[in-house]
Design a protein around this motif. Structure first.
Motif, PDB file in Angstrom:
ATOM      1  N   ASP A   1      -4.453  22.776 -11.366  1.00  0.00           N
ATOM      2  CA  ASP A   1      -4.789  21.837  -9.745  1.00  0.00           C
ATOM      3  C   ASP A   1      -5.032  22.746  -9.167  1.00  0.00           C
ATOM      4  N   PRO A   2      -6.224  22.934  -8.345  1.00  0.00           N
ATOM      5  CA  PRO A   2      -7.297  22.092  -9.088  1.00  0.00           C
ATOM      6  C   PRO A   2      -8.055  22.160 -10.143  1.00  0.00           C
ATOM      7  N   GLY A   3      -9.123  21.927 -10.881  1.00  0.00           N
ATOM      8  CA  GLY A   3      -9.769  22.136 -11.949  1.00  0.00           C
ATOM      9  C   GLY A   3      -9.666  21.047 -13.048  1.00  0.00           C
ATOM     10  N   GLY A   4      -8.565  20.895 -12.927  1.00  0.00           N
ATOM     11  CA  GLY A   4      -8.325  20.888 -14.609  1.00  0.00           C
ATOM     12  C   GLY A   4      -8.426  21.013 -15.976  1.00  0.00           C
ATOM     13  N   LEU A   5      -8.234  22.087 -16.167  1.00  0.00           N
ATOM     14  CA  LEU A   5      -8.879  23.054 -17.667  1.00  0.00           C
ATOM     15  C   LEU A   5      -7.010  23.110 -18.474  1.00  0.00           C
ATOM     16  N   VAL A   6      -6.601  22.370 -18.938  1.00  0.00           N
ATOM     17  CA  VAL A   6      -5.715  22.243 -19.998  1.00  0.00           C
ATOM     18  C   VAL A   6      -4.458  23.782 -20.134  1.00  0.00           C
ATOM     19  N   PHE A   7      -3.856  23.918 -19.402  1.00  0.00           N
ATOM     20  CA  PHE A   7      -3.207  25.001 -20.080  1.00  0.00           C
ATOM     21  C   PHE A   7      -1.431  25.159 -20.919  1.00  0.00           C
ATOM     22  N   HIS A   8      -0.966  23.747 -21.709  1.00  0.00           N
ATOM     23  CA  HIS A   8      -0.116  23.138 -22.225  1.00  0.00           C
ATOM     24  C   HIS A   8       0.158  22.045 -22.653  1.00  0.00           C
ATOM     25  N   HIS A   9       0.447  21.558 -23.873  1.00  0.00           N
ATOM     26  CA  HIS A   9       0.954  19.968 -23.413  1.00  0.00           C
ATOM     27  C   HIS A   9       1.871  20.150 -25.614  1.00  0.00           C
ATOM     28  N   TRP A  10       2.304  19.013 -25.093  1.00  0.00           N
ATOM     29  CA  TRP A  10       3.150  18.129 -26.114  1.00  0.00           C
ATOM     30  C   TRP A  10       2.691  17.028 -26.922  1.00  0.00           C
ATOM     31  N   GLU A  11       2.996  17.117 -27.852  1.00  0.00           N
ATOM     32  CA  GLU A  11       2.571  15.867 -28.650  1.00  0.00           C
ATOM     33  C   GLU A  11       3.273  15.174 -29.992  1.00  0.00           C
ATOM     34  N   PHE A  12       3.680  14.146 -29.072  1.00  0.00           N
ATOM     35  CA  PHE A  12       4.650  13.204 -30.735  1.00  0.00           C
ATOM     36  C   PHE A  12       4.325  11.838 -31.057  1.00  0.00           C
ATOM     37  N   LEU A  13       3.730  12.021 -32.590  1.00  0.00           N
ATOM     38  CA  LEU A  13       3.773  11.829 -33.551  1.00  0.00           C
ATOM     39  C   LEU A  13       4.365  10.752 -34.438  1.00  0.00           C
ATOM     40  N   HIS A  14       5.615  11.397 -34.628  1.00  0.00           N
ATOM     41  CA  HIS A  14       6.484  10.560 -35.368  1.00  0.00           C
ATOM     42  C   HIS A  14       6.615   9.192 -35.049  1.00  0.00           C
ATOM     43  N   GLU A  15       7.423   8.047 -35.866  1.00  0.00           N
ATOM     44  CA  GLU A  15       6.882   6.898 -36.004  1.00  0.00           C
ATOM     45  C   GLU A  15       8.168   6.315 -34.857  1.00  0.00           C
ATOM     46  N   THR A  16       8.712   7.023 -33.719  1.00  0.00           N
ATOM     47  CA  THR A  16       9.673   7.158 -32.853  1.00  0.00           C
ATOM     48  C   THR A  16       9.875   7.788 -32.025  1.00  0.00           C
ATOM     49  N   PRO A  17       8.530   7.739 -31.022  1.00  0.00           N
ATOM     50  CA  PRO A  17       8.249   8.825 -30.254  1.00  0.00           C
ATOM     51  C   PRO A  17       9.146   8.816 -29.210  1.00  0.00           C
TER      52      PRO A  17
ATOM     53  N   CYS B   1       9.784  14.903 -12.221  1.00  0.00           N
ATOM     54  CA  CYS B   1       9.329  15.783 -13.441  1.00  0.00           C
ATOM     55  C   CYS B   1      10.300  15.324 -14.544  1.00  0.00           C
ATOM     56  N   HIS B   2      10.308  14.199 -14.072  1.00  0.00           N
ATOM     57  CA  HIS B   2      11.318  12.607 -15.584  1.00  0.00           C
ATOM     58  C   HIS B   2       9.854  11.994 -15.790  1.00  0.00           C
ATOM     59  N   ILE B   3       9.548  11.498 -16.904  1.00  0.00           N
ATOM     60  CA  ILE B   3       8.461  10.908 -17.527  1.00  0.00           C
ATOM     61  C   ILE B   3       8.624  10.155 -18.231  1.00  0.00           C
ATOM     62  N   LEU B   4       8.808   8.176 -17.785  1.00  0.00           N
ATOM     63  CA  LEU B   4       8.997   7.328 -18.962  1.00  0.00           C
ATOM     64  C   LEU B   4       8.150   6.561 -18.735  1.00  0.00           C
ATOM     65  N   SER B   5       8.252   6.017 -20.225  1.00  0.00           N
ATOM     66  CA  SER B   5       7.404   4.673 -20.506  1.00  0.00           C
ATOM     67  C   SER B   5       8.521   4.081 -21.466  1.00  0.00           C
ATOM     68  N   ALA B   6       7.681   2.685 -21.660  1.00  0.00           N
ATOM     69  CA  ALA B   6       8.568   1.943 -22.219  1.00  0.00           C
ATOM     70  C   ALA B   6       7.751   1.295 -23.910  1.00  0.00           C
ATOM     71  N   CYS B   7       6.540   2.393 -23.687  1.00  0.00           N
ATOM     72  CA  CYS B   7       6.153   2.396 -25.303  1.00  0.00           C
ATOM     73  C   CYS B   7       6.400   3.409 -26.490  1.00  0.00           C
ATOM     74  N   GLY B   8       6.500   4.613 -25.563  1.00  0.00           N
ATOM     75  CA  GLY B   8       6.648   5.320 -26.451  1.00  0.00           C
ATOM     76  C   GLY B   8       5.461   7.186 -25.978  1.00  0.00           C
ATOM     77  N   LEU B   9       5.874   7.756 -25.004  1.00  0.00           N
ATOM     78  CA  LEU B   9       5.052   8.846 -25.032  1.00  0.00           C
ATOM     79  C   LEU B   9       4.440   9.104 -26.394  1.00  0.00           C
ATOM     80  N   ARG B  10       3.096   9.339 -26.631  1.00  0.00           N
ATOM     81  CA  ARG B  10       2.416  10.653 -27.533  1.00  0.00           C
ATOM     82  C   ARG B  10       2.050  11.506 -26.837  1.00  0.00           C
ATOM     83  N   LEU B  11       1.235  12.225 -25.898  1.00  0.00           N
ATOM     84  CA  LEU B  11       0.897  12.703 -25.536  1.00  0.00           C
ATOM     85  C   LEU B  11       1.240  13.380 -23.937  1.00  0.00           C
ATOM     86  N   VAL B  12       1.888  14.713 -23.585  1.00  0.00           N
ATOM     87  CA  VAL B  12       2.566  14.436 -22.647  1.00  0.00           C
ATOM     88  C   VAL B  12       1.247  16.022 -22.304  1.00  0.00           C
ATOM     89  N   GLU B  13       0.434  16.143 -21.112  1.00  0.00           N
ATOM     90  CA  GLU B  13      -0.778  17.374 -21.378  1.00  0.00           C
ATOM     91  C   GLU B  13      -0.560  18.172 -19.628  1.00  0.00           C
TER      92      GLU B  13
END
Length: 637
Positions: free
Chosen positions: A578-594, A562-574
């Motif tokens: 499953d199955p189906g692939g319909l978006v039901f929640h998301h988080w966005e990170f648009l600031h300079e230091t994601p 349950c822990h998502i890692l990115s060396a470049c900074g996360l911009r979206l977690v959606e």
């Protein structure tokens, strides 16, 4: 009188070929005609666009460099300078017209239409440019500027559409399913001279779609019946390939000056001869809107977009015409037509008095408009995005669309004795909602059951409300989200995958029969928009941005379930069903230091769909590197 353009500023820089101008004639509520020309175009051509109740929407082609656009209404002239610069994005979309080995390449259409391969290429090329413009305008509404995908261009910087000759014969193609056709053409294109695995998305149309109902049967009425008599048709997208049939290509515009007339063409499709894929609206304009919008939906799947509760990645693509046409707010009483609306005739300087596509009173799809809401002039009427002020586009706030409200019955009177009301609503996707409202002196109990198309119960709930008066009537409120979206791949980003390594997705909720409730429905939100999480995906997607030397080309990873890692900074977690692939929640990170990491927690999710045990997590970093991974809800912290 003064001409005003609201959505484009003088000396603004754009990176696509067709610009949309939205504006009004100040202190004017009349109809008329605009003359528009580009002084930078050596051809010197002038175009005419309608003014409807003082408002206008104009499409103009731009040339590389500075473009001096002139907009004239009567004696008033507005001059606007726009700069068209090459975006220099390495990734691009390649339109393709697929012709079978033993076929002449003509698509199906009326005798008075040019259905040749040459005409098909012109229609597809223009359609690709229109959805490119649409994407730019709708991304701007989200505060991301006019960011859009790029089309393949030739030496003169004009968009291209390739004619691809397949090795398949007509007999072979008609024996294949839509998925089989998608897989075959994906492999064939990948091994052809058009191959460009890492840089290209294919936007493809099959010339051989044929609608052939038997002459001795009733005229097909439902969507499934229409498809039963249609060969060589599909609507699938994923990986690097978006594939679509050409059953309604004859309703598409071939040139820019045809667009408004085509999108307001109120002739009805003859279902005895031609495929009607219009969400039961039946008109030529509706087939154009649905066909073009559906092709954008499928292209969206190649950009890693999933189905969403509203917008283009739902059934919102049916409303695409509303972005390029003007919705009349009042009846002028001057037309012999009952609707009092107009259609622009591109072959004349006058306005043709035929009903408009935008909102047709008296038709099966009459949709009421709030007289207090302007169809404003900088965005398509009904967009979920609301603007603080006309000049503060960079500080815009996104407001999610409200649910669709259907008024079922009114005028109930309070009763002292117990009473019960039971009613059923047929949903757009074929499922049914059954409600029972039991009244007693102390209050009411509402029991709701949702039944799938196969008759199985997929959800149910009971709600008790005490001391509620019945005098205000009963309203049934429901979300227009999809119940049967198709599968999506749980692999990595399709930006690094071939078309054949991803499962294609089809259109959501292709209706099985007409929705008889539609005359009573008030759409609070027109669907022609990018859902917020889709817009964020596109904001950082490789097909929408210049390449960066800092890009490590490494996807985010999921650690400890349950822990998502990115060396470049996360911009979206959606989160997607499953199955189906319909978006039901998301988080966005648009600031300079994601953030460089993100933990999936139950407390962070407002509502997990009932019965959901697993979900697909999609995470995107600053450079468009994407993670897609199936997770268990129980593994959330």
């Amino acid at each position: 009188m003064k001409i005003k353009v609201y959505n484009v500023g003088d000396r603004e820089v754009v990176s696509y070929h067709i610009i949309l101008l939205l504006g009004e004639i100040e202190d004017c509520l009349d109809d008329g005609v605009l003359d528009v020309w580009n002084s930078s175009d050596r051809s010197g051509r002038r175009y005419q666009w309608p003014v409807v109740e003082g408002c206008f929407k104009v499409l103009m082609e731009l040339k590389l460099g500075e473009n001096i656009l002139s907009v004239q209404f009567e004696d008033e002239v507005l001059t606007l300078s726009l700069i068209f610069e090459e975006p220099k994005i390495a990734h691009f979309v390649r339109p393709v017209y697929i012709v079978l080995s033993d076929d002449d390449g003509y698509f199906q259409g009326p005798d008075d239409e040019d259905c040749s391969p040459t005409s098909a290429i012109r229609r597809i090329t223009l359609g690709a440019q229109l959805i490119q413009t649409f994407t730019a305008e709708k991304m701007k509404e989200h505060g991301f500027g006019r960011r859009t995908f790029q089309l393949e261009t030739g030496d003169d910087n004009s968009p291209l559409c390739h004619l691809f000759r397949s090795k398949l014969t007509t007999e072979q193609a008609y024996a294949m399913s839509g998925n089989d056709l998608w897989s075959h053409f994906a492999k064939e294109l990948m091994t052809s001279h058009l191959r460009n695995k890492d840089k290209c998305k294919w936007y493809c149309f099959m010339s051989f779609t044929r609608y052939q109902p038997p002459s001795d049967t009733d005229i097909p009425k439902t969507h499934s019946e229409i498809l039963r008599y249609t060969k060589g048709h599909t609507a699938l997208g994923g990986g690097g390939l978006a594939l679509f049939g050409t059953g309604n290509l004859h309703t598409w515009a071939e040139s820019l000056e045809e667009v408004y007339a085509r999108l307001t063409d109120c002739r009805k499709i003859n279902r005895r001869k031609y495929m009607d894929d219009s969400a039961y609206r039946e008109y030529y304009w509706a087939n154009y809107a649905t066909g073009l919008g559906a092709s954008l939906h499928e292209l969206g799947h190649t950009f890693d977009l999933a189905h969403t509760p509203s917008g283009i990645m739902a059934r919102g693509f049916d409303d695409l015409h509303k972005v390029f046409t003007i919705q009349r707010l009042r009846s002028n009483g001057r037309s012999s037509c009952s609707s009092g609306r107009q259609r622009y005739n591109s072959n004349s300087s006058s306005i043709s008095r035929t009903p408009s596509s935008s909102s047709i009173e008296g038709s099966p799809l009459s949709m009421s408009l709030d007289a207090n809401q302007r169809r404003y002039k900088d965005v398509c009427y009904g967009s979920p995005y609301k603007r603080i002020s006309r000049s503060s586009s960079s500080n815009s706030i996104y407001i999610a669309p409200p649910p669709l409200v259907v008024k079922v019955e009114t005028g109930f009177k309070p009763v002292k004795s117990p009473s019960m009301l039971t009613f059923s609503v047929k949903n757009y996707d074929g499922s049914e909602t059954h409600k029972t409202i039991a009244q007693d002196p102390a209050g009411e109990t509402v029991t709701e059951l949702n039944v799938a198309t196969d008759g199985k119960l997929f959800s149910g709930r009971a709600t008790r409300r005490d001391k509620m008066s019945l005098g205000f009537g009963i309203k049934c409120c429901y979300s227009s989200s999809e119940r049967r979206p198709s599968s999506c791949s749980s692999a990595g980003s399709s930006a690094s995958l071939s078309p054949t390594s991803s499962t294609p997705s089809t259109l959501p909720n292709s209706p099985e029969e007409p929705d008889l409730r539609l005359p009573d429905v008030q759409f609070a939100d027109d669907g022609a928009h990018w859902y917020r999480s889709s817009a964020v995906v596109l904001r950082f997607h490789r097909w929408f941005n210049k390449a960066s030397t800092d890009d490590p080309r490494k996807n985010p990873v999921l650690s400890n379930k349950c822990h998502i890692l990115s060396a470049c900074g996360l911009r979206l977690v959606e989160l997607r069903t499953d199955p189906g692939g319909l978006v039901f929640h998301h988080w966005e990170f648009l600031h300079e230091t994601p953030p460089l990491d993100f933990t999936l927690k139950r407390s962070r999710v407002k509502a997990i769909p009932e019965g959901t045990t697993t979900a697909t997590v999609m995470a995107e970093d600053t450079y468009g590197n994407i993670l897609k991974k199936r997770v268990k809800i129980d593994d959330f912290e």
